[in-house]
Design a protein around this motif. Sequence first.
Motif, PDB file in Angstrom:
ATOM      1  N   ASN A  93     -15.253   9.566 -14.080  1.00 37.90           N
ATOM      2  CA  ASN A  93     -14.682   8.468 -13.303  1.00 37.90           C
ATOM      3  C   ASN A  93     -13.591   7.836 -14.150  1.00 37.90           C
ATOM      4  O   ASN A  93     -13.781   7.664 -15.354  1.00 37.90           O
ATOM      5  CB  ASN A  93     -15.768   7.419 -12.970  1.00 37.90           C
ATOM      6  N   PRO A  94     -12.454   7.488 -13.550  1.00 34.33           N
ATOM      7  CA  PRO A  94     -11.363   6.925 -14.358  1.00 34.33           C
ATOM      8  C   PRO A  94     -11.680   5.583 -14.982  1.00 34.33           C
ATOM      9  O   PRO A  94     -10.996   5.164 -15.927  1.00 34.33           O
ATOM     10  CB  PRO A  94     -10.207   6.819 -13.359  1.00 34.33           C
ATOM     11  N   GLY A  95     -12.690   4.890 -14.478  1.00 33.29           N
ATOM     12  CA  GLY A  95     -13.097   3.638 -15.096  1.00 33.29           C
ATOM     13  C   GLY A  95     -12.154   2.490 -14.821  1.00 33.29           C
ATOM     14  O   GLY A  95     -11.111   2.635 -14.180  1.00 33.29           O
ATOM     15  N   HIS A  96     -12.514   1.337 -15.314  1.00 32.35           N
ATOM     16  CA  HIS A  96     -11.733   0.128 -15.071  1.00 32.35           C
ATOM     17  C   HIS A  96     -10.331   0.212 -15.660  1.00 32.35           C
ATOM     18  O   HIS A  96      -9.424  -0.475 -15.196  1.00 32.35           O
ATOM     19  CB  HIS A  96     -12.464  -1.090 -15.648  1.00 32.35           C
ATOM     20  N   SER A  97     -10.140   1.051 -16.647  1.00 34.30           N
ATOM     21  CA  SER A  97      -8.828   1.150 -17.298  1.00 34.30           C
ATOM     22  C   SER A  97      -7.831   1.989 -16.514  1.00 34.30           C
ATOM     23  O   SER A  97      -6.622   1.868 -16.715  1.00 34.30           O
ATOM     24  CB  SER A  97      -8.983   1.761 -18.696  1.00 34.30           C
ATOM     25  N   ASN A  98      -8.342   2.852 -15.617  1.00 35.55           N
ATOM     26  CA  ASN A  98      -7.475   3.850 -14.995  1.00 35.55           C
ATOM     27  C   ASN A  98      -7.621   3.940 -13.484  1.00 35.55           C
ATOM     28  O   ASN A  98      -7.394   4.991 -12.890  1.00 35.55           O
ATOM     29  CB  ASN A  98      -7.769   5.234 -15.608  1.00 35.55           C
ATOM     30  N   GLY A  99      -8.038   2.839 -12.834  1.00 35.90           N
ATOM     31  CA  GLY A  99      -8.174   2.867 -11.375  1.00 35.90           C
ATOM     32  C   GLY A  99      -9.593   3.166 -10.939  1.00 35.90           C
ATOM     33  O   GLY A  99      -9.838   4.119 -10.193  1.00 35.90           O
ATOM     34  N   TYR A 100     -10.520   2.366 -11.393  1.00 44.01           N
ATOM     35  CA  TYR A 100     -11.950   2.524 -11.088  1.00 44.01           C
ATOM     36  C   TYR A 100     -12.167   2.809  -9.616  1.00 44.01           C
ATOM     37  O   TYR A 100     -11.572   2.173  -8.742  1.00 44.01           O
ATOM     38  CB  TYR A 100     -12.664   1.242 -11.503  1.00 44.01           C
ATOM     39  N   GLU A 101     -13.032   3.777  -9.320  1.00 42.35           N
ATOM     40  CA  GLU A 101     -13.227   4.210  -7.938  1.00 42.35           C
ATOM     41  C   GLU A 101     -14.696   4.521  -7.678  1.00 42.35           C
ATOM     42  O   GLU A 101     -15.468   4.756  -8.614  1.00 42.35           O
ATOM     43  CB  GLU A 101     -12.375   5.442  -7.663  1.00 42.35           C
ATOM     44  N   PRO A 102     -15.103   4.530  -6.398  1.00 39.10           N
ATOM     45  CA  PRO A 102     -16.493   4.855  -6.073  1.00 39.10           C
ATOM     46  C   PRO A 102     -16.869   6.260  -6.539  1.00 39.10           C
ATOM     47  O   PRO A 102     -16.017   7.140  -6.681  1.00 39.10           O
ATOM     48  CB  PRO A 102     -16.530   4.748  -4.544  1.00 39.10           C
ATOM     49  N   PHE A 103     -18.143   6.454  -6.752  1.00 43.85           N
ATOM     50  CA  PHE A 103     -18.655   7.736  -7.209  1.00 43.85           C
ATOM     51  C   PHE A 103     -18.964   8.614  -5.989  1.00 43.85           C
ATOM     52  O   PHE A 103     -19.708   8.194  -5.102  1.00 43.85           O
ATOM     53  CB  PHE A 103     -19.914   7.519  -8.046  1.00 43.85           C
ATOM     54  N   PRO A 104     -18.419   9.833  -5.920  1.00 42.49           N
ATOM     55  CA  PRO A 104     -18.646  10.693  -4.752  1.00 42.49           C
ATOM     56  C   PRO A 104     -20.119  11.048  -4.567  1.00 42.49           C
ATOM     57  O   PRO A 104     -20.885  11.105  -5.538  1.00 42.49           O
ATOM     58  CB  PRO A 104     -17.830  11.952  -5.080  1.00 42.49           C
ATOM     59  N   ASP A 105     -20.497  11.311  -3.328  1.00 49.36           N
ATOM     60  CA  ASP A 105     -21.894  11.620  -3.014  1.00 49.36           C
ATOM     61  C   ASP A 105     -22.415  12.804  -3.815  1.00 49.36           C
ATOM     62  O   ASP A 105     -23.540  12.762  -4.335  1.00 49.36           O
ATOM     63  CB  ASP A 105     -22.056  11.903  -1.517  1.00 49.36           C
ATOM     64  N   ALA A 106     -21.617  13.873  -3.908  1.00 48.99           N
ATOM     65  CA  ALA A 106     -22.072  15.067  -4.627  1.00 48.99           C
ATOM     66  C   ALA A 106     -22.343  14.742  -6.096  1.00 48.99           C
ATOM     67  O   ALA A 106     -23.294  15.261  -6.698  1.00 48.99           O
ATOM     68  CB  ALA A 106     -21.033  16.174  -4.516  1.00 48.99           C
ATOM     69  N   GLN A 107     -21.526  13.888  -6.655  1.00 46.02           N
ATOM     70  CA  GLN A 107     -21.705  13.488  -8.048  1.00 46.02           C
ATOM     71  C   GLN A 107     -22.974  12.659  -8.211  1.00 46.02           C
ATOM     72  O   GLN A 107     -23.771  12.893  -9.131  1.00 46.02           O
ATOM     73  CB  GLN A 107     -20.484  12.698  -8.507  1.00 46.02           C
ATOM     74  N   VAL A 108     -23.173  11.697  -7.321  1.00 41.38           N
ATOM     75  CA  VAL A 108     -24.367  10.849  -7.399  1.00 41.38           C
ATOM     76  C   VAL A 108     -25.629  11.684  -7.227  1.00 41.38           C
ATOM     77  O   VAL A 108     -26.620  11.500  -7.946  1.00 41.38           O
ATOM     78  CB  VAL A 108     -24.301   9.722  -6.349  1.00 41.38           C
ATOM     79  N   GLU A 109     -25.599  12.620  -6.287  1.00 40.61           N
ATOM     80  CA  GLU A 109     -26.769  13.490  -6.073  1.00 40.61           C
ATOM     81  C   GLU A 109     -27.095  14.287  -7.330  1.00 40.61           C
ATOM     82  O   GLU A 109     -28.270  14.457  -7.691  1.00 40.61           O
ATOM     83  CB  GLU A 109     -26.518  14.417  -4.890  1.00 40.61           C
TER      84      GLU A 109
END
Length: 230
Positions: A93-109
């Motif tokens: 995940n790019p994190g707060h420094s690089n455009g923080y974004e939601p975690f995709p379903d496949a990744q969370v699974e």
Amino acid sequence: MSEYIERPSPNHDQRSRPISMIVLHYTDMLSAEEAIERLCDPAAGVSAHYLVTKSGEVVRMVPEERRAWHAGRSYWRGLTNVNDDSIGIEIDNPGHSNGYEPFPDAQVEAVVRLVADIKQRHHITRGNVVGHSDVAPARKRDPGELFPWGQLARLRLALPRPTKNLMDPCWTEAGFLLALERFGYDVSDKMAAIIAFQRRFRPELIDGEIDAECRMILLALLLPRPQGDE
């Protein structure tokens, strides 16, 4: 789990304590490959046991019996330098420094499957499945307020956000911080500890203010069986 992509990192050494924790991170980099290269770079001096890509692939970099270098200066529930006690999982995940974004379903699974496997094999308690920001509140924000801790909690893989039978203990600031320390946090930086707690258990409002909701959540977490939407 048996399906891993093997990318061994040289950055590890001997543990001095048994495994009792899982620490979740985000990579804070623009791509998984960039993160893997850094985690495998001897000059960087950092590593993790696993990395989970956005598509749900699991990369294994350090054997679990070895100490990976992922948490840095850290504290949780009386333990310092939690690299000795933990398995580190990096989440692409790019994190707060690089455009923080939601975690995709496949990744969370994939994270859920990996955490469940590790937790079962090492008999890790729900209270010791934590974020990097929990163990290093003055330095870190990951995996951040967008990480779906609730999904892990519903599977009994992490502590839930308490939602039932909440009562306000009306603690003073000193009382709240004492309770927060008792729960597990390093409170030497008071504001950082409060923000880390909110990021984990009240992510919709991270303001560093101790209010009734924060007090009620923390009190419930200190009870033997916190009750949430599990």
